[in-house]
Design a protein around this motif. Structure first.
Motif, PDB file in Angstrom:
ATOM      1  N   ALA A  47       0.880  -1.274  -0.046  1.00  0.00           N
ATOM      2  CA  ALA A  47      -0.017  -0.024   0.027  1.00  0.00           C
ATOM      3  C   ALA A  47       1.002   1.121  -0.146  1.00  0.00           C
ATOM      4  O   ALA A  47       0.467   2.199  -0.535  1.00  0.00           O
ATOM      5  CB  ALA A  47      -1.147   0.055   1.368  1.00  0.00           C
ATOM      6  N   LEU A  51       0.583   4.183  -2.576  1.00  0.00           N
ATOM      7  CA  LEU A  51       0.295   5.673  -2.351  1.00  0.00           C
ATOM      8  C   LEU A  51       1.080   6.538  -2.793  1.00  0.00           C
ATOM      9  O   LEU A  51       0.569   7.643  -3.371  1.00  0.00           O
ATOM     10  CB  LEU A  51       0.078   5.543  -0.945  1.00  0.00           C
ATOM     11  CG  LEU A  51      -0.287   6.827  -0.280  1.00  0.00           C
ATOM     12  CD1 LEU A  51      -1.607   7.391  -0.686  1.00  0.00           C
ATOM     13  CD2 LEU A  51      -0.392   6.838   1.272  1.00  0.00           C
ATOM     14  N   PHE A 179      -6.211  -0.980  -0.761  1.00  0.00           N
ATOM     15  CA  PHE A 179      -5.906   0.344  -1.507  1.00  0.00           C
ATOM     16  C   PHE A 179      -6.897   0.648  -2.694  1.00  0.00           C
ATOM     17  O   PHE A 179      -7.257   1.851  -2.666  1.00  0.00           O
ATOM     18  CB  PHE A 179      -4.486   0.375  -1.895  1.00  0.00           C
ATOM     19  CG  PHE A 179      -3.720   1.386  -2.313  1.00  0.00           C
ATOM     20  CD1 PHE A 179      -3.329   2.727  -1.557  1.00  0.00           C
ATOM     21  CD2 PHE A 179      -3.825   1.782  -3.858  1.00  0.00           C
ATOM     22  CE1 PHE A 179      -3.043   3.633  -2.065  1.00  0.00           C
ATOM     23  CE2 PHE A 179      -3.677   3.054  -4.193  1.00  0.00           C
ATOM     24  CZ  PHE A 179      -3.200   3.864  -3.527  1.00  0.00           C
ATOM     25  N   HIS A 183      -8.172   4.436   0.056  1.00  0.00           N
ATOM     26  CA  HIS A 183      -6.405   4.516   0.150  1.00  0.00           C
ATOM     27  C   HIS A 183      -6.105   4.485   1.800  1.00  0.00           C
ATOM     28  O   HIS A 183      -5.085   4.090   2.154  1.00  0.00           O
ATOM     29  CB  HIS A 183      -6.248   5.972  -0.099  1.00  0.00           C
ATOM     30  CG  HIS A 183      -6.062   5.989  -1.884  1.00  0.00           C
ATOM     31  ND1 HIS A 183      -5.330   7.258  -2.637  1.00  0.00           N
ATOM     32  CD2 HIS A 183      -6.204   5.033  -2.862  1.00  0.00           C
ATOM     33  CE1 HIS A 183      -5.538   6.709  -3.854  1.00  0.00           C
ATOM     34  NE2 HIS A 183      -6.134   5.638  -3.897  1.00  0.00           N
ATOM     35  N   PRO A 186      -5.815   0.093   4.146  1.00  0.00           N
ATOM     36  CA  PRO A 186      -4.750  -0.780   4.198  1.00  0.00           C
ATOM     37  C   PRO A 186      -3.910   0.056   5.612  1.00  0.00           C
ATOM     38  O   PRO A 186      -3.557  -0.717   6.323  1.00  0.00           O
ATOM     39  CB  PRO A 186      -3.782  -0.681   3.022  1.00  0.00           C
ATOM     40  CG  PRO A 186      -4.296   0.417   2.251  1.00  0.00           C
ATOM     41  CD  PRO A 186      -5.759   0.716   2.602  1.00  0.00           C
TER      42      PRO A 186
END
Length: 446
Positions: A47, A51, A179, A183, A186
């Motif tokens: 994740a 991101l 994710f 967002h 996780p």
């Protein structure tokens, strides 16, 4: 009505296989905490780069996310080792887990409120990495205090297996899936996992504070250890590791191979999504394939330990590392990449278990934290350097260039260190009552 008994027996046999009773109840709590924490870290393993990649396409910034999480090992690693040798290590692990949970919870708040940006994410990576330094350093010192030296191999294998299952196998695909859902999800699950690990560590019996070594004793005060500055303790640990030739050589090998390994790994998310066209889920599948390879090696590790010398296994693992870099540099096929990752997971598990066991057997209890931290500074120092170099190389010459750098650097390191590997594996353990400034294992490897 007689079915429950065989079922209970099967469950008991499975528990005995995973965590043998001779390792003790505290080991089971330690293993449970490590596995639980690794679930959270495995989720973030996929994740976090996803991101960052959603906020920037710069290879340098993408590599910086991982680099900033590992940079604290260079800044605080030696201090963490010295502190772990001064205090009750279980409490230090609990404190570090608590801080980690708070840091990730703050990131969740930023993501939910829509105020997160690349600077905040990179700052969280650094702060989380700082807390992780103290958690991992202290955790690594607990196992040698719980089990006999002869059981260190099986103990490390079980902890490594948990790392593979939770951190590498279950965590990344779950992190990629969460994710895609949202967002922040996780990272919220990561908070819960780290918090649960804190509770499990609290169930471990209080561990005695390690006795101070003879170098920290004032002769005029009898046998009572004097209070020394943390810098003195750090110097003692670094000096011991440097004078002990097998430990010193092992750390040098680990440092060099982590530089070459981390160069392409820092931009792996871009390599997987852009070069191999695998997408976010495919990127998570790469670490899953690695974990499956590690699990396969787990099943055969006992046989390997009984039939193949540590020296031979170490040489095979490092040779496969060189070939793995070359294969990744050449392939353009995602399925082939998954196969390479499976092989990587298998030999990486064997190498990690053996190198950790060899080091723990050579280091006295009172120096486990400091010498372990020197080793981890080598691990993560190499990763910081490698990821910085890999990001620059990828920026200038493309996403496969770091793999070619890794192939050449690893091959050269292996060639230079080939003859020394046998000396490391054959070194004799240090007696627990030996003074910290003596290195019988180092003498044996001369």
């Amino acid at each position: 009505m007689s079915e429950p008994a065989p079922r209970i027996e099967r469950v008991t046999a499975l528990g005995e296989l995973i965590a043998p009773r001779r390792l003790g109840r505290d080991f089971r709590w330690l293993m449970s905490a490590a596995w639980t924490s690794n679930i959270g870290d495995g989720i973030a393993l996929a994740a976090s780069p996803l991101l960052i990649a959603s906020m920037t396409s710069s290879p340098v910034l993408v590599a910086s996310g991982a680099m900033l999480q590992f940079l604290p090992w260079l800044l605080f690693g030696l201090h963490a080792g010295a502190i772990a040798d001064r205090v009750e290590r279980r409490m230090l692990v609990m404190l570090a887990h608590g801080i980690r949970a708070v840091i990730v919870l703050a990131l969740v708040v930023f993501l939910v409120t829509g105020t997160a940006n690349i600077a905040i994410v990179l700052a969280v990576s650094f702060l989380y990495g700082t807390a992780e330094v103290f958690a991992d350093t202290s955790t690594s010192t607990l196992l040698p205090m719980m089990v006999k030296p002869a059981d260190l191999g099986i103990g490390n294998a079980r902890l490594q297996a948990g790392f593979l299952v939770a951190n590498q196998l279950a965590g990344p695909p779950l992190g990629a899936f969460l994710f895609a859902v949202g967002h922040f999800w996780p990272f919220l699950v990561q908070v819960l996992a780290v918090s649960a690990a804190l509770v499990l560590v609290s169930r471990i019996a209080r561990q005695p504070v390690p006795p101070r070594s003879s170098a920290g004793t004032d002769p005029s005060a009898g046998s009572e250890p004097r209070k020394s500055h943390v810098r003195h303790d750090i110097a003692e640990g670094v000096g011991w590791a440097w004078r002990n030739k097998p430990v010193r050589t092992l750390i040098i090998i680990i440092l060099a191979f982590n530089v070459t390994w981390a160069a392409p790994w820092g931009i792996l998310v871009l390599y997987a999504t852009e070069h191999l066209k695998m997408g976010p889920v495919g990127f998570g599948a790469l670490t899953t394939a690695s974990a499956l390879g590690g699990l396969a090696a787990t099943l055969g590790f006992g046989w390997l330990e009984r039939h193949v010398s540590f020296a031979t296994l170490m040489k095979i693992c490092l040779s496969l590392e060189v070939l793995m870099h070359l294969a990744f540099a050449l392939t353009t096929n995602g399925v082939v990449a998954l196969g390479i990752m499976f092989g990587f997971g298998a030999y990486a598990f064997v190498w990690g278990t053996i190198s950790t066991t060899v080091r723990q057997r050579l280091v006295p209890h009172q120096l486990q934290g400091r010498v372990g931290s020197v080793n981890m500074v080598g691990v993560f120092g190499g990763m910081v350097i490698g990821q910085a170099v890999g990001g620059l190389i990828a920026q200038a010459w493309g996403l496969t260039a770091p793999w070619w750098f890794a192939f050449g650097g690893a091959a050269l390191t292996l060639l230079l260190m080939w003859r020394q590997i046998a000396h490391i594996a054959a070194a004799k353990p240090v007696l627990e009552d030996a003074p910290a400034d003596e290195s019988p294992a180092g003498d044996a490897a001369q």
